[in-house]
Design a protein around this motif. Structure first.
Motif, PDB file in Angstrom:
ATOM      1  N   PRO A 440       0.832  -1.239  -0.045  1.00  0.00           N
ATOM      2  CA  PRO A 440       0.048  -0.056  -0.043  1.00  0.00           C
ATOM      3  C   PRO A 440       1.041   1.281  -0.124  1.00  0.00           C
ATOM      4  CG  PRO A 440       0.056  -1.063   2.009  1.00  0.00           C
ATOM      5  CD  PRO A 440       0.802  -2.025   1.354  1.00  0.00           C
ATOM      6  N   HIS A 441       1.954   1.096   0.524  1.00  0.00           N
ATOM      7  CA  HIS A 441       2.968   2.272   0.416  1.00  0.00           C
ATOM      8  C   HIS A 441       4.342   1.661   0.163  1.00  0.00           C
ATOM      9  CE1 HIS A 441       0.628   5.477   2.128  1.00  0.00           C
ATOM     10  NE2 HIS A 441      -0.162   4.864   2.924  1.00  0.00           N
ATOM     11  N   GLU A 442       5.305   2.772   0.057  1.00  0.00           N
ATOM     12  CA  GLU A 442       6.830   2.217  -0.693  1.00  0.00           C
ATOM     13  C   GLU A 442       7.483   2.110   0.626  1.00  0.00           C
ATOM     14  OE1 GLU A 442       7.538   2.487  -3.990  1.00  0.00           O
ATOM     15  OE2 GLU A 442       5.321   2.545  -4.166  1.00  0.00           O
ATOM     16  N   ASP A 443       7.094   2.528   1.824  1.00  0.00           N
ATOM     17  CA  ASP A 443       7.768   2.401   3.083  1.00  0.00           C
ATOM     18  C   ASP A 443       6.857   1.826   4.279  1.00  0.00           C
ATOM     19  OD1 ASP A 443       9.843   2.293   4.605  1.00  0.00           O
ATOM     20  OD2 ASP A 443      10.841   4.283   3.900  1.00  0.00           O
ATOM     21  N   HIS A 444       7.525   1.850   5.484  1.00  0.00           N
ATOM     22  CA  HIS A 444       6.757   1.516   6.474  1.00  0.00           C
ATOM     23  C   HIS A 444       5.485   2.338   6.680  1.00  0.00           C
ATOM     24  CE1 HIS A 444       9.955  -1.210   7.999  1.00  0.00           C
ATOM     25  NE2 HIS A 444      10.876  -0.284   7.651  1.00  0.00           N
ATOM     26  N   ILE A 445       4.511   1.808   7.056  1.00  0.00           N
ATOM     27  CA  ILE A 445       3.187   2.559   7.551  1.00  0.00           C
ATOM     28  C   ILE A 445       3.384   2.844   9.089  1.00  0.00           C
ATOM     29  CG2 ILE A 445       0.937   2.069   7.951  1.00  0.00           C
ATOM     30  CD1 ILE A 445       0.604   0.650   5.473  1.00  0.00           C
ATOM     31  N   THR A 446       3.144   4.118   9.287  1.00  0.00           N
ATOM     32  CA  THR A 446       3.261   4.774  10.637  1.00  0.00           C
ATOM     33  C   THR A 446       2.024   4.533  11.358  1.00  0.00           C
ATOM     34  OG1 THR A 446       3.084   6.925   9.721  1.00  0.00           O
ATOM     35  CG2 THR A 446       5.286   5.986  10.156  1.00  0.00           C
ATOM     36  N   ALA A 447       0.822   4.805  10.828  1.00  0.00           N
ATOM     37  CA  ALA A 447      -0.450   5.136  11.364  1.00  0.00           C
ATOM     38  C   ALA A 447      -1.430   4.475  10.747  1.00  0.00           C
ATOM     39  CB  ALA A 447      -0.378   6.335  12.145  1.00  0.00           C
ATOM     40  N   LEU A 448      -2.542   4.294  11.204  1.00  0.00           N
ATOM     41  CA  LEU A 448      -3.879   3.673  10.453  1.00  0.00           C
ATOM     42  C   LEU A 448      -5.011   4.534  11.359  1.00  0.00           C
ATOM     43  CD1 LEU A 448      -3.966  -0.163  10.487  1.00  0.00           C
ATOM     44  CD2 LEU A 448      -3.421   1.319   8.668  1.00  0.00           C
ATOM     45  N   CYS A 449      -5.956   5.165  10.604  1.00  0.00           N
ATOM     46  CA  CYS A 449      -6.950   5.865  11.302  1.00  0.00           C
ATOM     47  C   CYS A 449      -8.122   5.618  10.561  1.00  0.00           C
ATOM     48  CB  CYS A 449      -6.522   7.133  11.575  1.00  0.00           C
ATOM     49  SG  CYS A 449      -7.600   8.199  12.188  1.00  0.00           S
ATOM     50  N   PHE A 450      -9.180   5.103  11.055  1.00  0.00           N
ATOM     51  CA  PHE A 450     -10.359   5.112  10.665  1.00  0.00           C
ATOM     52  C   PHE A 450     -11.287   6.335  10.777  1.00  0.00           C
ATOM     53  CE2 PHE A 450     -10.101   0.491  10.241  1.00  0.00           C
ATOM     54  CZ  PHE A 450     -10.954   0.240   8.947  1.00  0.00           C
ATOM     55  N   CYS A 451     -12.229   6.770  10.183  1.00  0.00           N
ATOM     56  CA  CYS A 451     -13.076   7.866  10.288  1.00  0.00           C
ATOM     57  C   CYS A 451     -14.340   7.052  11.085  1.00  0.00           C
ATOM     58  CB  CYS A 451     -13.318   8.726   8.944  1.00  0.00           C
ATOM     59  SG  CYS A 451     -14.588   9.810   9.349  1.00  0.00           S
ATOM     60  N   ASN A 452     -14.669   7.535  12.468  1.00  0.00           N
ATOM     61  CA  ASN A 452     -15.769   7.024  13.060  1.00  0.00           C
ATOM     62  C   ASN A 452     -16.941   7.940  13.066  1.00  0.00           C
ATOM     63  OD1 ASN A 452     -14.676   4.539  13.628  1.00  0.00           O
ATOM     64  ND2 ASN A 452     -13.508   5.212  15.178  1.00  0.00           N
ATOM     65  N   ALA A 453     -17.037   9.014  12.474  1.00  0.00           N
ATOM     66  CA  ALA A 453     -18.069   9.580  12.546  1.00  0.00           C
ATOM     67  C   ALA A 453     -19.181   9.053  11.903  1.00  0.00           C
ATOM     68  CB  ALA A 453     -17.730  11.114  11.806  1.00  0.00           C
ATOM     69  N   GLU A 454     -20.445   9.520  12.380  1.00  0.00           N
ATOM     70  CA  GLU A 454     -21.804   8.891  12.291  1.00  0.00           C
ATOM     71  C   GLU A 454     -22.225   9.297  10.810  1.00  0.00           C
ATOM     72  OE1 GLU A 454     -24.826   9.273  15.096  1.00  0.00           O
ATOM     73  OE2 GLU A 454     -23.356   8.275  16.592  1.00  0.00           O
ATOM     74  N   LYS A 455     -21.923  10.568  10.411  1.00  0.00           N
ATOM     75  CA  LYS A 455     -22.562  11.002   8.877  1.00  0.00           C
ATOM     76  C   LYS A 455     -21.708  10.340   7.762  1.00  0.00           C
ATOM     77  CE  LYS A 455     -19.402  14.923   8.120  1.00  0.00           C
ATOM     78  NZ  LYS A 455     -19.211  16.000   7.657  1.00  0.00           N
ATOM     79  N   PHE A 456     -20.605   9.782   8.151  1.00  0.00           N
ATOM     80  CA  PHE A 456     -19.921   9.231   7.044  1.00  0.00           C
ATOM     81  C   PHE A 456     -20.369   7.850   6.700  1.00  0.00           C
ATOM     82  CE2 PHE A 456     -17.111  12.587   7.022  1.00  0.00           C
ATOM     83  CZ  PHE A 456     -16.106  12.493   6.077  1.00  0.00           C
TER      84      PHE A 456
END
Lengths: 588, 518
Positions: A440-456
């Motif tokens: 998914p990336h060329e280098d190490h992934i440093t963070a993952l984050c989901f969007c948890n808002a209800e409207k999405f």
């Protein structure tokens, strides 16, 4: 304001079940195992914990059944006491205070009023096996100071001591020699194997010992995977030994069956080997036990075996080599890359478990719920192999989605990276693999984050990476007239002057995305993915980012590597409030 | 506890056409038989009754072909001018056709001379059809009129003069004997009811209408004109349901597959497109050599007949179902084994436990399970595997590398075996998706076999080939970088836009390739 409640600390999970050999009760209904400063009594049929025997003030180091009363259990601990328990009711009967750090405990039917313990007196590396006389008294707490010395310069592990042939002799191993002490003759014989100088025998070290219950026969395990069977050891000259070799790595533990007809051995291969009649040809296997076998024990009735594994698990095995019950504790991997997470659905603690797995551990019931196999590849347990590691995981959309990242890096330039997205399936009550993204990336992934808002209504995931980009992944409908399918695709790639993206975070309502690029924090509009503004504090690389919640949602918090906590006001943007806190970061 | 986990084979998206049930179904035809006609084939119509002969209208003749015949089994050639629209009656015994001089002729299939001659149109009749009661004929002509004829009396019953341009297509309802639809060059479709002597529905197609089609249920109406195919809901009074624009020239003909699930349209752009009638998406398309004027499908889609402007008739037959060979079967368990427990009634409290399905392992997985690494590698280096599914070979090499036994598996090979490995490397090394794994394997092979180089001319030649390949690839990458530099220069001169970050990402992809190669 919410009324301040006094903090109540509840201990849960985390203690090692595999620290010492588990012990079966005489009728094989219960199995006892040490668990930190507790002793746990489990039922062998249902795996449930029946009693927790608490009372020791330090790590419990040994448990044995009372040979005179099968409904009582001795335990010893680092706090210098030997305690006698009634395990059926779970009550403490007596405490014998020895006053020395006790490393292991042994009992003998022939020595009625004494137990054997391992202590170290002078140097930190020199351990002694001593016999402790337990005085008879009606009081609860008794001083037991009458020690008689049996063997010196032994290994601290109880695996290296074994009593044989109804207590006629005791065998102890350390490094390259085996010493046998005969109680009747009061003599010690010592047998040495060729030492490490010789390259061929470099790994001759003894690792464990077991004695035949009926005959004069000692089995020893070695670092090179060999098992030696010693006979005629009462004579210093005429002793003989035979070799059994199947393990390719260290023999971790050995045990004779009650009748002595078969010998059990286990090691890193996580295969339980049963040697029948002590011959090399006649052996049976129980493979794929999941992790290194640390201890093997046999029930006094002879119908059950049990193996303790390095992944904090005890497997109860039937006499015909069929696993019948698993007692699983919290698995402690060498590296907890994922950190501690809480599954929003089950409220279970989620972290790295067995290699390549995520474990879901219910703190409420102090019990593992299930293991989720993330890597889904055959685990090869070999020294020096570079394994695929599960490095990141994140839950999103109220536990409906789980994103995981795994990596394997052999050389500096060869990084294998894979991101997997799992969907919760209500029917099977588990996570099912939905999308697999290679590199998914060329280098190490440093963070993952989901969007948890209800409207999405459309699930959104952001990944930030050391390659200087952050990517937005969205769930897209991939259905056509032939099948219904949803999958994740990359929606947007953002970067900021080729700085490494170190972290990312969605605001509570999902309208803003903050991505930190080393020392700079950038704020992006999640509707259009436009860069809204940047904050730069030059206070060090940003390590953690977090939006305020509820009434504080206008603030953004950032923590830097050198221990400074910054707070930005998003409404006034330019105006920055800064707190300087010295925060001691512990590795997470 | 847990069983052996098979090696995960990396899958790659298949480029090109997706294989679906439709592509399988519509590709399952033999190579077309071509029949030369005297002029452009304006109409093909299948007899609805066995043996499903078909009538082909071309120039001033109507040919009747049998299912597999290449020569016409019958010819109607009593036309003074061009014939149009030869159509079978539902019982397959009568045939009606229009002609350029304005006459409508009715033939018996067995006879030669026309049974009836309907005179009344003043200009060319391009469309004729039987109504559902079999006793009337509808015709549309270039004199803007639509007429209904009675067969027994050979008389004109009704004339509709609502169209304001040539009437070129029409279709009678299969259920209601009084309803029929016509399409005209005045861009309208009109549905007429013989009981009211005027049109009941009129819809605007937007282009001159070339072809109309009523669904068997009569609920939906399909019209083709210009580049559009439009579907109308008759029951809602002619509401437009969907408008399809998949051809890039005029659509000339429409046909419904025998199941009613697929709609076919032929066009002057030499393509036949097949739509699903539930989603109205194109599921398949055929290419032909010339512009298509007419199209028909036999009963059960057994044959596709397409008529083209250059007078060629293309006939495609469905491949016959491959008959299963009666293999020598293994001896089966006795009959009583099967009936054992068959009549056992399930009790209410019984819990049904299915037999766990036996997990099938691939041969290479069986070898890997037993740690026979060289054998596993040999298996995937078989030519059948390397050519058809190189991704399996690469995945196994990757798995061996993960297990740290790749060097063991590659070592100790003789001339024949090592040249097999080298052949695979030469073929696949330059593919970007395999490169990271195979470069590593190539390095190991060179390390292992360096001391014995020069002993076998075959292997030496392969090594030289490999070297040449790597050099060529490096040159290629250098050229790519140069091109990239040029493009960067061009982009730098352009006004800066926000999409630059996306571009940088693409360029990194190239750089990565370069890194891997070097």
């Amino acid at each position: 304001m919410v009324e301040e409640e006094s903090v109540r600390v509840v201990r849960c999970g985390g203690s090692e079940l595999n620290f010492r050999r588990a012990v079966f009760s005489a009728d094989s209904k219960y199995i006892f195992c040490v668990s930190g400063d507790f002793v746990k009594v489990h039922s062998t049929a249902t795996e449930e914990c029946v009693h927790i025997l608490q009372g020791h003030r330090n790590l419990v180091t040994g448990i044995q059944l009372n040979p005179n009363n099968h409904l009582q259990l001795y335990s010893c601990s680092f706090d210098g006491t030997v305690k006698l328990w009634d395990y059926v009711d779970g009550i403490l009967i007596k405490t014998f205070v020895v006053g020395l750090k006790l490393h292991a405990l042994f009992t003998l039917p022939s020595a009625e009023d004494s137990v054997f313990v391992i202590i170290n007196k002078e140097k930190p590396d020199v351990f002694q096996l001593v016999s402790v006389k337990l005085p008879k008294s009606s009081s609860q707490e008794i001083e037991a100071k009458e020690l008689s010395f049996v063997l010196d310069y032994i290994n601290q592990s109880p695996k290296c001591i074994a009593f044989g042939n109804e207590g006629e002799y005791v065998a102890a191993v350390r490094d390259f020699y085996l010493s046998v002490y005969f109680f009747k003759k009061k003599t010690t014989s010592r047998f040495t194997l060729s030492s490490s100088r010789n390259k061929k025998h470099a790994k001759n070290n003894f690792t464990c010992v077991a004695c035949h219950p009926k005959e004069d026969c000692i089995a020893t395990g070695h670092k090179d995977g060999k098992i030696r069977l010693w006979r005629n050891f009462d004579d210093d000259k005429k002793y003989t030994y035979t070799c059994l070799h199947w393990h390719h790595d260290m023999v971790m533990d050995l045990a004779f069956s009650v009748t002595g007809t078969s010998l059990l051995s286990g090691g890193r291969e996580s295969v339980l080997v049963e040697w029948r009649d002590a011959t090399e040809k006649n052996k049976e296997f129980l493979p794929r036990l999941g992790a290194t076998i640390e201890h093997i024990s046999v029930s006094p009735a002879g119908d059950l075996f049990c193996t303790s594994h390095s992944d904090n698990k005890i497997i109860v095995i039937h006499r015909n080599l069929e696993a019948s019950a698993v007692i699983q504790g919290l698995v402690k991997d060498s590296n907890i890359f994922t950190g501690l997470m809480v599954d929003p659905r089950t409220k279970a603690l989620v972290l790295n478990g067995k290699p390549g797995h995520l474990q879901f551990y219910s703190l409420q019931h102090d019990k593992q719920l299930y293991n989720l196999d993330i890597i889904q590849q055959e685990y090869i347990n070999d020294y020096g192999l570079i394994q695929i590691e599960l490095t990141k995981a994140a839950f999103g959309c109220y536990g409906n989605w789980l994103a995981t990242v795994e990596q394997r890096q052999e050389k500096e330039t060869e990084l294998e990276l894979q991101m997997k997205l799992w969907m919760y399936n209500k029917k099977t009550q588990g996570f099912v693999l939905n999308t697999k993204v290679n590199m998914p990336h060329e280098d190490h992934i440093t963070a993952l984050c989901f969007c948890n808002a209800e409207k999405f209504e459309n699930p959104t995931l952001v990944t930030s990476s050391k390659d200087g980009h952050f990517k937005v992944w969205i769930l897209t409908d991939d259905s056509d007239i032939y099948k219904k399918a949803v999958g994740w695709t990359c929606d947007f790639v953002g970067s900021y002057h080729k700085y490494q993206a170190t972290n990312c975070c969605f605001s509570e309502d999902g309208s803003l995305l903050a991505v930190s690029f080393e020392e700079i924090v950038t704020i992006w509009d999640s509707e259009t993915w436009e860069l809204k503004c940047t904050f730069c504090q030059r206070a060090g690389k940003i390590r953690h980012l977090c939006f305020g919640r509820l009434t504080c949602s206008k603030y953004l918090l950032g923590a830097t590597e050198n221990g400074i906590l910054c707070c930005w006001n998003l409404l006034s943007c330019a105006c920055k409030i800064l707190f300087y806190y010295k925060v001691i970061w512990q590795s997470i | 506890m847990a069983g052996y986990k098979p090696v995960a084979i990396q899958t790659y998206p298949v480029l090109g056409e997706k294989i679906t049930q439709d592509t399988l179904y519509w590709n399952n035809y033999k190579t077309p038989v071509q029949i030369k006609e005297f002029g452009a084939v304006s109409k093909v119509d299948f007899s609805p009754q066995p043996p499903y002969n078909y009538a082909v209208t071309a120039s001033s003749r109507i040919h009747i072909y049998g299912r597999y015949s290449q020569e016409p089994i019958k010819t109607f050639s009593r036309f003074k001018d061009t014939a149009y629209c030869a159509t079978f009656r539902q019982d397959g015994r009568l045939l009606v056709a229009g002609s350029e001089d304005g006459g409508v002729q009715l033939f018996d299939i067995t006879g030669r001379a026309p049974l009836r001659h309907f005179e009344g149109h003043t200009k060319a009749v391009h469309t004729v059809d039987f109504t559902a009661d079999k006793y009337h004929v509808v015709s549309g002509a270039d004199d803007y009129t639509v007429k209904l004829w009675d067969i027994p009396n050979s008389k004109e019953i009704l004339t509709f003069k609502e169209h304001s341009d040539y009437v070129r297509c029409g279709c009678a309802s299969k259920l209601n004997p009084d309803l029929f639809v016509t399409g005209s060059y005045d861009h309208t479709l009109k549905m007429f009811d013989a009981r009211t002597n005027k049109s009941v529905i009129s819809v605007e197609h937007g282009q001159p209408v070339e072809s109309v089609l009523l669904f068997p249920s009569g609920g939906l109406l399909v019209s083709a004109g210009g580049r559009y195919v439009k579907i109308w809901d008759v029951l809602k009074g002619g509401q437009l349901l969907v408008s399809l624009k998949n051809h890039h020239k005029t659509v000339t003909c429409l046909y419904l597959s025998s199941s009613g699930q697929r709609l076919l349209s032929g066009s002057l752009d030499r393509k036949v497109k097949i739509y699903s009638t539930t989603s109205y998406k194109v599921v398949h398309s055929f290419d032909y050599a010339a512009s298509i004027l007419s199209l028909a499908l036999a009963h059960e889609d057994e044959t596709i007949v397409v008529g083209m402007t250059n007078g060629i008739l293309s006939v495609k037959h469905r491949k016959s179902e491959a008959k299963k060979d009666s293999l020598p079967r293994r001896r089966r368990p006795a009959y009583r084994t099967f009936i054992k427990g068959k009549n056992y009634m399930r009790q209410r409290d019984d819990i049904l436990i299915n037999r766990p399905s036996k997990k099938h392992l691939e041969l290479y997985d069986r070898d890997l399970k037993n740690f026979r690494v060289s054998k596993a590698l040999d298996r995937v280096l078989e030519p059948s595997c390397t050519i058809k599914t190189p991704e399996i070979t690469v995945s196994i090499i990757k798995e061996l590398n993960r297990r740290g036994v790749l060097a063991n598996a590659l070592a100790g090979r003789d001339e024949k075996e090592i040249s097999r490995v080298l052949n695979f490397l030469i073929r696949n090394l330059s593919q970007p998706r395999f490169a990271p794994v195979l470069i590593n394997a190539a390095e190991i092979i060179i390390d292992i076999y360096l001391p014995v180089i020069g002993q076998s001319p075959v292997v030496d030649k392969k090594f030289l080939l490999l070297q040449g390949l790597v050099e060529k690839e490096i040159d290629y990458q250098r050229e790519l970088l140069e091109t990239l530099g040029m493009m960067d220069m061009l982009f730098a001169t352009m006004t800066r836009k926000e999409s630059t970050s996306v571009w940088q990402h693409a360029s990194d992809g190239f750089l990565e390739n370069k890194k891997v190669e070097s």
